[in-house]
Design an enzyme around this catalytic site. Structure first.
Site, PDB file in Angstrom:
ATOM      1  N   ARG A  67       0.832  -1.218   0.000  1.00 36.02           N
ATOM      2  CA  ARG A  67       0.000   0.000   0.000  1.00 36.02           C
ATOM      3  C   ARG A  67       0.857   1.255   0.000  1.00 36.02           C
ATOM      4  O   ARG A  67       0.513   2.252  -0.637  1.00 36.02           O
ATOM      5  CB  ARG A  67      -0.945  -0.038   1.199  1.00 36.02           C
ATOM      6  CG  ARG A  67      -2.043  -1.073   1.025  1.00 36.02           C
ATOM      7  CD  ARG A  67      -2.958  -1.122   2.219  1.00 36.02           C
ATOM      8  NE  ARG A  67      -3.571   0.170   2.469  1.00 36.02           N
ATOM      9  CZ  ARG A  67      -4.176   0.465   3.619  1.00 36.02           C
ATOM     10  NH1 ARG A  67      -4.215  -0.429   4.598  1.00 36.02           N
ATOM     11  NH2 ARG A  67      -4.728   1.638   3.806  1.00 36.02           N
ATOM     12  N   VAL A 100      -5.224   7.195   4.985  1.00 36.33           N
ATOM     13  CA  VAL A 100      -3.861   7.204   5.540  1.00 36.33           C
ATOM     14  C   VAL A 100      -2.837   7.499   4.438  1.00 36.33           C
ATOM     15  O   VAL A 100      -1.651   7.284   4.616  1.00 36.33           O
ATOM     16  CB  VAL A 100      -3.570   5.833   6.211  1.00 36.33           C
ATOM     17  CG1 VAL A 100      -4.494   5.611   7.398  1.00 36.33           C
ATOM     18  CG2 VAL A 100      -3.692   4.682   5.207  1.00 36.33           C
ATOM     19  N   ASP A 101      -3.356   8.021   3.284  1.00 36.50           N
ATOM     20  CA  ASP A 101      -2.500   8.127   2.087  1.00 36.50           C
ATOM     21  C   ASP A 101      -1.837   9.492   1.891  1.00 36.50           C
ATOM     22  O   ASP A 101      -1.108   9.686   0.921  1.00 36.50           O
ATOM     23  CB  ASP A 101      -3.317   7.744   0.830  1.00 36.50           C
ATOM     24  CG  ASP A 101      -4.578   8.611   0.667  1.00 36.50           C
ATOM     25  OD1 ASP A 101      -5.568   8.104   0.091  1.00 36.50           O
ATOM     26  OD2 ASP A 101      -4.583   9.786   1.121  1.00 36.50           O
ATOM     27  N   HIS A 116      -7.190   8.005  11.312  1.00 34.43           N
ATOM     28  CA  HIS A 116      -6.647   6.641  11.333  1.00 34.43           C
ATOM     29  C   HIS A 116      -5.154   6.592  11.051  1.00 34.43           C
ATOM     30  O   HIS A 116      -4.638   5.549  10.655  1.00 34.43           O
ATOM     31  CB  HIS A 116      -7.403   5.761  10.319  1.00 34.43           C
ATOM     32  CG  HIS A 116      -8.845   5.562  10.689  1.00 34.43           C
ATOM     33  ND1 HIS A 116      -9.781   5.076   9.795  1.00 34.43           N
ATOM     34  CD2 HIS A 116      -9.517   5.819  11.834  1.00 34.43           C
ATOM     35  CE1 HIS A 116     -10.967   5.028  10.400  1.00 34.43           C
ATOM     36  NE2 HIS A 116     -10.831   5.477  11.627  1.00 34.43           N
ATOM     37  N   CYS A 127      10.223  -0.030  21.201  1.00 40.07           N
ATOM     38  CA  CYS A 127      10.874   1.205  21.720  1.00 40.07           C
ATOM     39  C   CYS A 127      10.274   2.461  21.130  1.00 40.07           C
ATOM     40  O   CYS A 127      10.616   3.571  21.551  1.00 40.07           O
ATOM     41  CB  CYS A 127      12.380   1.144  21.454  1.00 40.07           C
ATOM     42  SG  CYS A 127      12.813   1.368  19.706  1.00 40.07           S
TER      43      CYS A 127
HETATM   44  C1  BV8 Z   1     -12.031   2.041  18.381  1.00 41.83           C
HETATM   45  C2  BV8 Z   1      -6.662   0.736   9.401  1.00 41.83           C
HETATM   46  C3  BV8 Z   1     -12.089   1.936  20.725  1.00 41.83           C
HETATM   47  C4  BV8 Z   1      -5.862   1.745   8.712  1.00 41.83           C
HETATM   48  C5  BV8 Z   1      -9.040   0.882   9.701  1.00 41.83           C
HETATM   49  C6  BV8 Z   1     -18.545  -3.996  16.727  1.00 41.83           C
HETATM   50  C7  BV8 Z   1     -17.649  -5.047  16.715  1.00 41.83           C
HETATM   51  C8  BV8 Z   1     -16.268  -4.840  16.735  1.00 41.83           C
HETATM   52  C9  BV8 Z   1     -15.762  -3.550  16.740  1.00 41.83           C
HETATM   53  C10 BV8 Z   1     -16.663  -2.520  16.731  1.00 41.83           C
HETATM   54  C11 BV8 Z   1     -18.027  -2.718  16.726  1.00 41.83           C
HETATM   55  N1  BV8 Z   1     -18.624  -1.491  16.712  1.00 41.83           N
HETATM   56  C12 BV8 Z   1     -17.681  -0.536  16.679  1.00 41.83           C
HETATM   57  C13 BV8 Z   1     -16.494  -1.165  16.719  1.00 41.83           C
HETATM   58  C14 BV8 Z   1     -15.239  -0.527  16.747  1.00 41.83           C
HETATM   59  C15 BV8 Z   1     -14.542  -0.590  15.381  1.00 41.83           C
HETATM   60  C16 BV8 Z   1     -15.519  -0.558  14.215  1.00 41.83           C
HETATM   61  O1  BV8 Z   1     -16.027   0.481  13.867  1.00 41.83           O
HETATM   62  N2  BV8 Z   1     -15.783  -1.715  13.600  1.00 41.83           N
HETATM   63  C17 BV8 Z   1     -16.775  -1.763  12.526  1.00 41.83           C
HETATM   64  C18 BV8 Z   1     -16.174  -2.420  11.290  1.00 41.83           C
HETATM   65  C19 BV8 Z   1     -17.985  -2.495  13.034  1.00 41.83           C
HETATM   66  N3  BV8 Z   1     -13.757   0.613  15.387  1.00 41.83           N
HETATM   67  C20 BV8 Z   1     -12.529   0.567  15.920  1.00 41.83           C
HETATM   68  O2  BV8 Z   1     -12.006  -0.452  16.342  1.00 41.83           O
HETATM   69  C21 BV8 Z   1     -11.802   1.893  16.003  1.00 41.83           C
HETATM   70  N4  BV8 Z   1     -11.242   2.007  17.321  1.00 41.83           N
HETATM   71  O3  BV8 Z   1     -13.237   2.046  18.329  1.00 41.83           O
HETATM   72  O4  BV8 Z   1     -11.319   2.022  19.531  1.00 41.83           O
HETATM   73  C22 BV8 Z   1     -11.150   2.028  21.855  1.00 41.83           C
HETATM   74  C23 BV8 Z   1     -11.379   2.990  22.851  1.00 41.83           C
HETATM   75  C24 BV8 Z   1     -10.524   3.051  23.929  1.00 41.83           C
HETATM   76  C25 BV8 Z   1      -9.434   2.189  24.011  1.00 41.83           C
HETATM   77  C26 BV8 Z   1      -9.186   1.245  22.996  1.00 41.83           C
HETATM   78  C27 BV8 Z   1     -10.051   1.160  21.910  1.00 41.83           C
HETATM   79  C28 BV8 Z   1     -10.656   1.933  15.016  1.00 41.83           C
HETATM   80  C29 BV8 Z   1     -11.210   2.083  13.632  1.00 41.83           C
HETATM   81  C30 BV8 Z   1     -10.052   2.187  12.629  1.00 41.83           C
HETATM   82  C31 BV8 Z   1      -9.885   0.864  11.966  1.00 41.83           C
HETATM   83  N5  BV8 Z   1      -8.829   0.958  10.972  1.00 41.83           N
HETATM   84  N6  BV8 Z   1      -8.033   0.759   8.867  1.00 41.83           N
HETATM   85  C32 BV8 Z   1      -5.648   1.266   7.312  1.00 41.83           C
HETATM   86  O5  BV8 Z   1      -5.148   0.155   7.134  1.00 41.83           O
HETATM   87  O6  BV8 Z   1      -6.032   2.029   6.410  1.00 41.83           O
HETATM   88  S1  BV8 Z   1     -10.622   0.940   9.110  1.00 41.83           S
HETATM   89  C33 BV8 Z   1     -10.698   1.097   7.425  1.00 41.83           C
HETATM   90  O7  BV8 Z   1     -12.071   1.388   7.133  1.00 41.83           O
HETATM   91  C34 BV8 Z   1      -9.926   2.270   6.876  1.00 41.83           C
HETATM   92  O8  BV8 Z   1      -9.169   2.962   7.850  1.00 41.83           O
HETATM   93  C35 BV8 Z   1     -10.980   3.208   6.353  1.00 41.83           C
HETATM   94  O9  BV8 Z   1     -10.620   4.477   6.654  1.00 41.83           O
HETATM   95  C36 BV8 Z   1     -12.177   2.784   7.111  1.00 41.83           C
HETATM   96  C37 BV8 Z   1     -13.479   3.186   6.499  1.00 41.83           C
HETATM   97  O10 BV8 Z   1     -13.520   2.691   5.157  1.00 41.83           O
HETATM   98  P1  BV8 Z   1     -13.862   3.763   3.996  1.00 41.83           P
HETATM   99  O11 BV8 Z   1     -12.790   4.789   3.986  1.00 41.83           O
HETATM  100  O12 BV8 Z   1     -15.265   4.223   4.149  1.00 41.83           O
HETATM  101  O13 BV8 Z   1     -13.672   2.882   2.690  1.00 41.83           O
HETATM  102  P2  BV8 Z   1     -14.713   1.806   2.103  1.00 41.83           P
HETATM  103  O14 BV8 Z   1     -13.978   1.008   1.077  1.00 41.83           O
HETATM  104  O15 BV8 Z   1     -15.421   1.111   3.226  1.00 41.83           O
HETATM  105  O16 BV8 Z   1     -15.821   2.695   1.358  1.00 41.83           O
HETATM  106  C38 BV8 Z   1     -15.449   3.449   0.210  1.00 41.83           C
HETATM  107  C39 BV8 Z   1     -16.680   4.270  -0.153  1.00 41.83           C
HETATM  108  O17 BV8 Z   1     -16.348   5.102  -1.252  1.00 41.83           O
HETATM  109  C40 BV8 Z   1     -17.855   3.406  -0.579  1.00 41.83           C
HETATM  110  O18 BV8 Z   1     -19.030   3.920   0.027  1.00 41.83           O
HETATM  111  C41 BV8 Z   1     -17.898   3.595  -2.119  1.00 41.83           C
HETATM  112  O19 BV8 Z   1     -19.249   3.567  -2.585  1.00 41.83           O
HETATM  113  C42 BV8 Z   1     -17.338   4.982  -2.257  1.00 41.83           C
HETATM  114  N7  BV8 Z   1     -16.636   5.266  -3.513  1.00 41.83           N
HETATM  115  C43 BV8 Z   1     -15.857   4.430  -4.260  1.00 41.83           C
HETATM  116  N8  BV8 Z   1     -15.348   5.118  -5.310  1.00 41.83           N
HETATM  117  C44 BV8 Z   1     -15.785   6.411  -5.198  1.00 41.83           C
HETATM  118  C45 BV8 Z   1     -16.602   6.509  -4.055  1.00 41.83           C
HETATM  119  N9  BV8 Z   1     -17.190   7.657  -3.668  1.00 41.83           N
HETATM  120  C46 BV8 Z   1     -16.955   8.752  -4.430  1.00 41.83           C
HETATM  121  N10 BV8 Z   1     -16.171   8.745  -5.537  1.00 41.83           N
HETATM  122  C47 BV8 Z   1     -15.578   7.597  -5.949  1.00 41.83           C
HETATM  123  N11 BV8 Z   1     -14.806   7.610  -7.058  1.00 41.83           N
END
Ligand code: BV8
Length: 250
Positions: A67, A100-101, A116, A127
């Protein structure tokens, strides 16, 4: 796009924007959950989780090395540039990104909160030493990259599932959502929390909310307006129209 959205953007004192992977799609950076997305072959938990990293450091380091390579070969697209333009139009502006890009900063946005993290930075899990490109070189041969000082594993400076977001990032984003006259959600599926809660929080505080997406996100029904289309095609005319409307008033 509606005249109301254009008028509100032209009048807005506070504008906040949440972006996701869709805003970088037209730069050639794959999204996560679309068909050809990054997680087509792997589930998020297999890769973006510290347990996965500790179990398969070479797989996860290799995925991020791939990535990083993609990101260094891409550049901002018209969607990023329109958001940089919007920052110069709105008196108070915050760009809240899940990406993150680094492409928003490269496009010229100054007020950016990276919820993120940023894939261009890596560090040692033991460390905390920041890793150089040289330190990460073994990942290019599928080997495990370790800290030259303490031999700890090197990880990307991104937020994995179950990990806390960077100190203060969410607070800053929530303040901007609460103060926003207009809140745009661009290119996010809005399934990852706490980021996905921001557009609804803005709506609850009285912001005019709109999403720009090629499909409907999980929060689309809670917003005032849905602009279906590619961000790189929808945002430039939207910002241009808002600027013309604002100029017409001066
Ligand atoms: C936290 C890593 C608490 C970085 C990512 C139930 C069960 C388990 C967990 C949870 C739960 N409920 C809530 C949670 C917490 C969890 C969560 O939300 N889980 C979800 C999946 C249910 N969240 C967390 O764990 C977060 N931390 O809550 O911590 C805590 C508190 C105290 C102490 C300790 C802990 C951390 C969340 C971060 C996770 N990391 N990635 C990396 O590798 O990049 S998430 C990953 O998904 C990416 O970071 C990304 O940013 C994120 C969201 O995805 P999108 O950006 O929306 O991308 P996606 O592909 O999904 O969608 C693209 C969209 O674009 C689509 O809609 C598409 O239609 C559209 N599109 C496509 N092309 C175009 C377009 N639109 C316009 N123009 C185009 N051309």
């Amino acid at each position: 796009m509606s005249d109301e959205l254009i008028r509100r953007l032209a009048d807005a004192d506070h504008v906040a924007v949440l972006t996701g992977a869709g805003v970088s799609a037209e730069s050639g950076v794959p999204t996560f959950r679309d068909e050809d997305g990054l997680w087509d072959r792997f589930s998020p938990q297999e890769l973006a989780h510290v347990d996965a990293f500790l179990e398969n450091p070479d797989l996860v380091q290799g995925w991020y090395a791939h990535r990083r390579k993609v990101v260094t070969e891409t550049e901002p697209n018209p969607a990023h540039r329109a958001l940089a333009d919007l920052e110069t139009l709105a008196p108070n502006f915050l760009l809240i990104t899940q990406n993150v890009d680094d492409l928003h900063q490269q496009a010229g946005n100054d007020n950016v909160v990276e919820l993120h993290g940023n894939i261009r930075r890596s560090y040692c899990i033991d460390c905390g030493r920041e890793a150089s490109e040289e330190d990460l070189a073994p990942t290019r041969e599928g080997k495990v990259a370790k800290c030259p000082d303490c031999d700890g594993l090197l990880r990307p400076d991104v937020v994995w599932f179950g990990e806390r977001l960077p100190e203060g990032a969410m607070e800053k984003a929530q303040q901007a959502a609460a103060a926003a006259d207009v809140f745009l959600s661009v290119g996010t599926s809005a399934v990852v929390y706490p980021a996905a809660g921001l557009p609804v929080a803005a709506a609850e505080h009285g912001a005019y909310t709109a999403e720009v997406n090629t499909g409907r996100s999980a929060v689309a029904d809670d917003l005032d307006e849905v602009l279906l289309g590619k961000a790189g095609e929808v945002l430039p005319p939207l910002v241009e129209s808002a600027r013309e409307e604002a100029d017409a008033r001066t």
